[in-house]
Design an enzyme around this catalytic site. Structure first.
Site, PDB file in Angstrom:
ATOM      1  N   SER A  43       0.824  -1.219   0.000  1.00 41.95           N
ATOM      2  CA  SER A  43       0.000   0.000   0.000  1.00 41.95           C
ATOM      3  C   SER A  43       0.855   1.264   0.000  1.00 41.95           C
ATOM      4  CB  SER A  43      -0.959  -0.012   1.195  1.00 41.95           C
ATOM      5  OG  SER A  43      -0.243  -0.193   2.406  1.00 41.95           O
ATOM      6  N   ALA A  46       3.172   2.814  -5.259  1.00 39.38           N
ATOM      7  CA  ALA A  46       2.957   1.941  -6.422  1.00 39.38           C
ATOM      8  C   ALA A  46       1.629   1.205  -6.292  1.00 39.38           C
ATOM      9  CB  ALA A  46       4.116   0.955  -6.560  1.00 39.38           C
ATOM     10  N   LYS A  65       0.882  -5.650   4.827  1.00 40.03           N
ATOM     11  CA  LYS A  65       1.193  -6.501   5.984  1.00 40.03           C
ATOM     12  C   LYS A  65       1.108  -5.790   7.325  1.00 40.03           C
ATOM     13  CE  LYS A  65       6.258  -6.380   5.549  1.00 40.03           C
ATOM     14  NZ  LYS A  65       7.461  -7.211   5.443  1.00 40.03           N
ATOM     15  N   GLY A  79      11.572  14.365  -2.468  1.00 41.86           N
ATOM     16  CA  GLY A  79      10.526  14.665  -3.434  1.00 41.86           C
ATOM     17  C   GLY A  79      10.497  13.726  -4.609  1.00 41.86           C
ATOM     18  N   GLU A 144      18.722  17.874  -5.939  1.00 37.90           N
ATOM     19  CA  GLU A 144      19.417  16.802  -5.213  1.00 37.90           C
ATOM     20  C   GLU A 144      20.612  16.341  -6.039  1.00 37.90           C
ATOM     21  OE1 GLU A 144      16.166  14.588  -2.486  1.00 37.90           O
ATOM     22  OE2 GLU A 144      15.911  14.252  -4.611  1.00 37.90           O
ATOM     23  N   ASP A 246      10.193  -8.933   0.795  1.00 33.94           N
ATOM     24  CA  ASP A 246       9.243 -10.046   0.619  1.00 33.94           C
ATOM     25  C   ASP A 246       8.895 -10.282  -0.851  1.00 33.94           C
ATOM     26  OD1 ASP A 246       9.277  -9.692   3.332  1.00 33.94           O
ATOM     27  OD2 ASP A 246       7.130  -9.343   3.554  1.00 33.94           O
ATOM     28  N   HIS A 267      22.423   5.485   1.237  1.00 29.84           N
ATOM     29  CA  HIS A 267      22.230   6.939   1.270  1.00 29.84           C
ATOM     30  C   HIS A 267      23.376   7.520   2.093  1.00 29.84           C
ATOM     31  CE1 HIS A 267      20.511  10.890   1.698  1.00 29.84           C
ATOM     32  NE2 HIS A 267      19.496  10.553   0.926  1.00 29.84           N
ATOM     33  N   ARG A 313      24.935   9.548  -5.513  1.00 28.47           N
ATOM     34  CA  ARG A 313      25.033   8.964  -4.171  1.00 28.47           C
ATOM     35  C   ARG A 313      26.120   7.923  -3.991  1.00 28.47           C
ATOM     36  NH1 ARG A 313      18.769   8.288  -2.855  1.00 28.47           N
ATOM     37  NH2 ARG A 313      18.494  10.523  -2.742  1.00 28.47           N
ATOM     38  N   HIS A 374      19.656   2.084   1.729  1.00 26.94           N
ATOM     39  CA  HIS A 374      18.519   2.980   1.460  1.00 26.94           C
ATOM     40  C   HIS A 374      17.578   2.440   0.392  1.00 26.94           C
ATOM     41  CE1 HIS A 374      16.444   6.813   1.197  1.00 26.94           C
ATOM     42  NE2 HIS A 374      16.733   6.931  -0.092  1.00 26.94           N
ATOM     43  N   ARG A 409      20.632   4.484  -8.625  1.00 29.82           N
ATOM     44  CA  ARG A 409      19.443   5.308  -8.879  1.00 29.82           C
ATOM     45  C   ARG A 409      19.735   6.792  -8.658  1.00 29.82           C
ATOM     46  NH1 ARG A 409      15.244   7.437  -5.359  1.00 29.82           N
ATOM     47  NH2 ARG A 409      16.349   6.475  -3.624  1.00 29.82           N
ATOM     48  N   LEU A 415      10.062   7.512  -6.664  1.00 28.29           N
ATOM     49  CA  LEU A 415       8.624   7.811  -6.619  1.00 28.29           C
ATOM     50  C   LEU A 415       8.109   7.991  -8.046  1.00 28.29           C
ATOM     51  CD1 LEU A 415       8.592  10.291  -3.586  1.00 28.29           C
ATOM     52  CD2 LEU A 415       7.844   7.909  -3.573  1.00 28.29           C
TER      53      LEU A 415
HETATM   54  P1  FAD Z   1       6.561   1.013  -0.303  1.00 27.18           P
HETATM   55  O1  FAD Z   1       6.118   2.414  -0.206  1.00 27.18           O
HETATM   56  O2  FAD Z   1       7.722   0.621   0.517  1.00 27.18           O
HETATM   57  O3  FAD Z   1       5.330   0.081   0.084  1.00 27.18           O
HETATM   58  C1  FAD Z   1       5.537  -1.306   0.225  1.00 27.18           C
HETATM   59  C2  FAD Z   1       4.254  -1.895   0.772  1.00 27.18           C
HETATM   60  O4  FAD Z   1       4.274  -3.303   0.663  1.00 27.18           O
HETATM   61  C3  FAD Z   1       4.016  -1.592   2.239  1.00 27.18           C
HETATM   62  O5  FAD Z   1       2.651  -1.316   2.382  1.00 27.18           O
HETATM   63  C4  FAD Z   1       4.352  -2.905   2.921  1.00 27.18           C
HETATM   64  O6  FAD Z   1       3.713  -3.117   4.149  1.00 27.18           O
HETATM   65  C5  FAD Z   1       3.834  -3.879   1.885  1.00 27.18           C
HETATM   66  N1  FAD Z   1       4.392  -5.224   1.961  1.00 27.18           N
HETATM   67  C6  FAD Z   1       5.687  -5.610   1.896  1.00 27.18           C
HETATM   68  N2  FAD Z   1       5.763  -6.947   1.976  1.00 27.18           N
HETATM   69  C7  FAD Z   1       4.498  -7.412   2.082  1.00 27.18           C
HETATM   70  C8  FAD Z   1       3.919  -8.698   2.212  1.00 27.18           C
HETATM   71  N3  FAD Z   1       4.664  -9.812   2.262  1.00 27.18           N
HETATM   72  N4  FAD Z   1       2.580  -8.797   2.319  1.00 27.18           N
HETATM   73  C9  FAD Z   1       1.794  -7.697   2.303  1.00 27.18           C
HETATM   74  N5  FAD Z   1       2.297  -6.452   2.203  1.00 27.18           N
HETATM   75  C10 FAD Z   1       3.620  -6.329   2.089  1.00 27.18           C
HETATM   76  N6  FAD Z   1      12.342   8.140  -3.247  1.00 27.18           N
HETATM   77  C11 FAD Z   1      12.137   9.239  -3.995  1.00 27.18           C
HETATM   78  O7  FAD Z   1      11.888   9.148  -5.205  1.00 27.18           O
HETATM   79  N7  FAD Z   1      12.178  10.475  -3.414  1.00 27.18           N
HETATM   80  C12 FAD Z   1      12.440  10.655  -2.085  1.00 27.18           C
HETATM   81  O8  FAD Z   1      12.451  11.773  -1.598  1.00 27.18           O
HETATM   82  C13 FAD Z   1      12.689   9.506  -1.295  1.00 27.18           C
HETATM   83  N8  FAD Z   1      12.987   9.622   0.012  1.00 27.18           N
HETATM   84  C14 FAD Z   1      13.125   8.505   0.757  1.00 27.18           C
HETATM   85  C15 FAD Z   1      13.348   8.626   2.131  1.00 27.18           C
HETATM   86  C16 FAD Z   1      13.418   7.516   2.929  1.00 27.18           C
HETATM   87  C17 FAD Z   1      13.673   7.648   4.391  1.00 27.18           C
HETATM   88  C18 FAD Z   1      13.270   6.227   2.347  1.00 27.18           C
HETATM   89  C19 FAD Z   1      13.330   5.001   3.206  1.00 27.18           C
HETATM   90  C20 FAD Z   1      13.071   6.090   0.988  1.00 27.18           C
HETATM   91  C21 FAD Z   1      12.994   7.221   0.181  1.00 27.18           C
HETATM   92  N9  FAD Z   1      12.785   7.116  -1.184  1.00 27.18           N
HETATM   93  C22 FAD Z   1      12.597   8.245  -1.932  1.00 27.18           C
HETATM   94  C23 FAD Z   1      12.527   5.823  -1.803  1.00 27.18           C
HETATM   95  C24 FAD Z   1      11.007   5.668  -1.964  1.00 27.18           C
HETATM   96  O9  FAD Z   1      10.371   6.158  -0.821  1.00 27.18           O
HETATM   97  C25 FAD Z   1      10.615   4.238  -2.163  1.00 27.18           C
HETATM   98  O10 FAD Z   1      11.420   3.625  -3.119  1.00 27.18           O
HETATM   99  C26 FAD Z   1       9.168   4.166  -2.644  1.00 27.18           C
HETATM  100  O11 FAD Z   1       8.344   4.851  -1.742  1.00 27.18           O
HETATM  101  C27 FAD Z   1       8.734   2.730  -2.774  1.00 27.18           C
HETATM  102  O12 FAD Z   1       7.350   2.708  -2.997  1.00 27.18           O
HETATM  103  P2  FAD Z   1       6.632   1.329  -3.204  1.00 27.18           P
HETATM  104  O13 FAD Z   1       5.189   1.632  -3.402  1.00 27.18           O
HETATM  105  O14 FAD Z   1       7.345   0.543  -4.207  1.00 27.18           O
HETATM  106  O15 FAD Z   1       6.855   0.565  -1.814  1.00 27.18           O
HETATM  107  C1  SIN Z   2      16.323  12.191   0.125  1.00 27.17           C
HETATM  108  O1  SIN Z   2      15.448  12.984   0.438  1.00 27.17           O
HETATM  109  O2  SIN Z   2      17.530  12.391   0.279  1.00 27.17           O
HETATM  110  C2  SIN Z   2      15.919  10.881  -0.454  1.00 27.17           C
HETATM  111  C3  SIN Z   2      15.668  11.026  -1.883  1.00 27.17           C
HETATM  112  C4  SIN Z   2      15.656   9.703  -2.582  1.00 27.17           C
HETATM  113  O3  SIN Z   2      15.940   8.663  -1.995  1.00 27.17           O
HETATM  114  O4  SIN Z   2      15.383   9.718  -3.780  1.00 27.17           O
END
Ligand code: FAD
Ligand code: SIN
Length: 557
Positions: A43, A46, A65, A79, A144, A246, A267, A313, A374, A409, A415
């Protein structure tokens, strides 16, 4: 809240029609099989973006989960990168992405994702995401590392929280979507696993309901992994607890190809503080003028790269690692105290408040930082629409490897990739018709003789051991010997953990441990296959980039 069960015309099949689209732990006590047109696991940006689009053409289950907002997405700070300014160009964004990716990006994929960015940003704004704006209404763009222009849309320093809020709001208004919190996907069901000799495809998933310990069978022809990354494989990470890899582990067990897992992004600037081990100091702090310095306030980055603290990075993290090793210092510092205090407080309110709560006033003091795991640049190998190599199974967001990131990356492209791929996967899957052949009845989960885990300490010990060995042997700087050592130890751990899996009733901790060891092994195996240094994979035994390895590392069963 009421549920209506309908026999659905298929014996033992229960079709579920919740009257409220968000169900929480404890409210969901049922057995038998559930069936949806689309099942999406995760959730974050993506999963939620995909669900909103797929809901126009069928019933959608989002399985997540933990609590619905417990995601990497909600923690994103800096961002989302997209070309929205006239002074910027698609070509410049493409070039910056390719440069960061160190020769391993798929250029066609990069061009497509960059081109689709502005349209997806417009849709995010339409569903209510409020990015910061300038006085004239244009987006306020930050900068950035690795970006040649200001192109990062943001909501102060908590962009992910704002995106997650708006997407969850939109999902809660969508009657076709059922959101199951505290439900953990255990394993994917494929025809091959069910004993079919013909062409394979994904037809369902087992799901553990954490509150009851029941494992449900969920049937669907269209499954989407949106499970995020695997930061928790490492001892020090910026990621939340859910990031245990997972999706990659499940896809691997289901027979999907996995690519580029050796490229784990560290990071450069995670807060160094005993009470806040996973708090990120956004790269945007450096983008807005923060200096990267040693304990004496000296800038050291220019020794490593002419772009200084805003180099990509991999370069900055490696430079910090080298500096810490050279001087024996436990950390370095990001210093933004030379900027007006009001500027710092208004641009970085989350970072300011968090640090202040720990006794650190960033308007007056430098911030101690260290690199930490990261982002997973590799993942489930997919095409440009998110289709994995297993029919009916898609992967989008951080769990996937589309070819956008290559060997490293570019900041804030994650995002972007997630929201673009969610859109494309929804288009592709709504158009796709599964083969008409009958799918056999899916077997119910059987616990057999399994008992409750008798000694939790075994799980926690193995969990710690994996994370520490990955940090020590498979970190920013690698060697063949350390990788071999890690591979041997992981093989033993995997065998031990597989025994627990058969002997004990499954719990989220045990399942995460099983996934963690699988993903750690994929990282090490991929690293062992790359006899060169490139992007995030840096090894003292093969210091040069070698054109013979200018291709993705693909591991398939
Ligand atoms: P997520 O947002 O991680 O969601 C994964 C989901 O899957 C969660 O709901 C989780 O509970 C669920 N899940 C996992 N395994 C299971 C399972 N077995 N069963 C059921 N549910 C499960 N990226 C940027 O582009 N810009 C930024 O500024 C940036 N800043 C960041 C800062 C931090 C601190 C971090 C940690 C990351 C950052 N990133 C950034 C990276 C970015 O946030 C992530 O790559 C992105 O949000 C991933 O989105 P997603 O939807 O793929 O997964
Ligand atoms: C950050 O805000 O430095 C994270 C950005 C990213 O992971 O893309």
């Amino acid at each position: 809240m009421q549920y209506v069960y309908d026999e659905g015309g298929c014996s033992h099949t229960l079709r579920l029609f919740p009257t409220d689209s968000c169900l929480s732990a404890g409210e969901w006590a049922h057995s038998g099989m559930l069936q949806f047109d689309y099942v999406i696991i995760g959730s974050g940006i993506a999963g939620l973006s995909f669900a909103l689009k797929a809901a126009h053409s069928g019933s959608v289950a989002i399985i997540t989960k933990k609590a619905k907002a417990e995601t990497n997405t909600a923690w994103a700070q800096g961002g989302i990168a997209a070309v929205t300014d006239e002074a910027d160009s698609f070509e410049a964004h493409v070039r910056d992405t390719l440069d960061a990716g160190a020769g391993l990006c798929d250029e066609a994929v990069v061009r497509g994702i960059v081109r689709d960015g502005p349209e997806r940003i417009r849709e995010l704004m339409e569903i209510g995401v409020q990015f910061d704006q300038q006085a004239n209404g244009a987006p306020d763009l930050t900068r950035e590392g690795g970006h040649s222009a200001r192109r990062i849309l943001h909501a102060r320093d908590a962009t992910g929280r704002e995106i997650e809020r708006a997407l969850l709001d939109a999902v809660s208004r969508e009657p076709q979507i059922t959101l199951l919190e505290n439900h953990m996907a255990v394993d994917l069901l494929t025809l091959r696993k069910l004993g079919h000799a013909g062409p394979d495809r994904c037809v369902g998933v087992y799901v553990l309901h954490e509150a009851t310990g029941d494992v449900l069978t969920v049937r669907s022809d269209k499954l989407v992994l949106a499970t995020g990354g695997c930061g928790k494989v490492y001892l020090y990470t910026t990621n939340p607890n859910i990031a245990t890899g997972d999706g990659v582990a499940m896809a691997w067990r289901a027979g999907a190809q996995i690519a580029n897992m050796e490229f784990i992004q560290f990071h450069p600037t995670c807060l160094f503080h005993p009470e806040a081990r996973t708090f990120l100091i956004s790269e945007a702090v450096r983008g807005e003028g923060g200096r990267l310095v040693d304990k004496d306030g000296r800038d050291f980055m220019h020794k490593y790269d002419k772009r200084g603290a805003l180099a990509p990075r991999d370069i900055v993290a490696r430079a910090i690692d080298a500096e810490m090793k050279r001087t024996g210092a436990p950390c370095v510092f990001v210093d933004i105290s030379h900027k007006p205090a009001e500027f710092v407080r208004s641009h970085f309110p989350t970072i300011y408040e968090r640090c202040l709560g720990l006794g650190l006033d960033i308007t007056r003091q430098p911030i101690p930082v260290v690199p930490a795991a990261h982002y997973q640049c590799g993942g489930v190998a997919t095409d440009a629409d998110g289709a994995s190599t297993v029919s009916g199974l898609f992967a989008i967001g951080e769990v996937a490897c589309t070819g956008l990131h290559g060997a490293n990356r570019l900041a804030s492209n994650s995002l972007l990739e997630a929201v673009v791929l969610a859109h494309r996967a929804a288009l592709a899957l709504t158009a796709w018709q599964p083969p008409a052949d009958a799918v056999p009845e899916l077997p119910e989960w059987k616990s057999g003789e399994a008992t409750d885990v008798d000694e939790l300490v075994v799980i926690y010990h193995n969990w710690d051991e994996i994370r520490r060995l990955m940090w020590d042997y498979v970190g920013i700087v690698r060697t063949d010997k350390r990788l071999q050592r890690a591979a041997t130890r992981l093989r033993n751990l995997a065998a031990e953990i597989q025994e627990f899996y058969w002997d004990f009733k499954v719990t989220t901790d045990l399942l995460e441990l099983r996934n963690l060891v699988a993903v750690a092994s994929l990282i090490v195996d991929s690293a062992l296959l790359r006899h060169e240094s490139r992007g995030l994979h840096y090894t003292l035994d093969h210091l040069q980039t070698d054109e013979r390895f200018c291709r993705p590392t693909v591991i398939g069963k």
